[in-house]
Design a protein around this motif. Structure first.
Motif: not given
Length: 236
Positions: A118-124
């Motif tokens: 959903s955004s460039y920060l939406d991951w782990t």
């Protein structure tokens, strides 16, 4: 049932896949006969990584080549093909030579679980690899608005594929480098070819696709043993 599912996931990538890639390189460099693979010819996106192991204890392996494909392809052909592409055609390195074989290790990554973030920060970090694409920042004007860091850019004109920059990092690369999410995306943007300023607005133009991988690594000694077990008495 859950245990059976976990075993299936754990067995997605096995030493046999690494041996297939190692065999392709070994035979290309020595004119030896290939050994027929003994695994299901399933289709996966894949990456083949060559590393050089250090002769000094405690030193991490050094990258020697890494190239892959995000299109699912039959493993028997794909592993052999990309073993050679990553060994001979990675523009960051000179071609791998026969004398280097005893110092090599081969890593195979089979890519799974692709999702649009959903955004460039939406991951782990530690779970996901990232594939980013973004319009060349030199080709679009700055926006005067200041939306949320998690939103999309307020101004995103249409671009052809020639104007789009892309890059990826496999899941294991990011924790190995000690990056957080912002640092990883910024590094990927540099890897894609952008050398200008990176602002919050630039970050918001990034489309990120996250994925996971199943990974396996073998070294030269293990490959030699595998060749011997499969009838090659001449390899040393």
């Amino acid at each position: 049932m859950e245990g059976d599912k976990a075993d299936k996931v754990d067995n997605v990538c096995t030493p046999e896949h690494c041996f297939r890639a190692f065999d392709a390189l070994y035979c290309a460099l020595t004119s030896s006969e290939h050994i027929s693979p003994n695994f299901a010819d399933e289709k996966y996106p894949l990456f083949v990584t060559w590393n050089t192991r250090s002769s000094r204890a405690g030193r991490p392996p050094r990258l020697r080549g890494c190239i892959g494909n995000f299109d699912a392809m039959p493993l028997r052909q794909g592993l052999a093909e990309y073993a050679l592409i990553s060994a001979f055609k990675d523009s960051r390195f000179r071609k791998i030579e026969r004398r280097e074989l005893p110092s090599l290790e081969c890593g195979i990554s089979l890519l799974t679980d692709f999702e649009d973030a959903s955004s460039y920060l939406d991951w782990t970090v530690g779970t996901h690899g990232i594939y980013i694409s973004f319009p060349n920042p030199s080709l679009y004007p700055p926006s005067s608005s200041t939306p949320s860091p998690l939103s999309s850019s307020a101004y995103l004109p249409r671009f052809s594929s020639r104007d789009t920059l892309t890059a990826t990092y496999l899941p294991d690369v990011i924790p190995d480098q000690g990056w957080d999410k912002v640092e990883a995306v910024e590094s990927a943007m540099r890897k894609a070819g952008w050398n200008g300023a990176i602002t919050e607005e630039t970050f918001r133009t990034v489309k990120l696709r996250r994925y996971q991988s199943r990974h396996c690594v073998v070294g030269w000694e293990e490959f030699v043993q595998w060749r011997r077990e499969n009838g090659d008495d001449d390899i040393s």
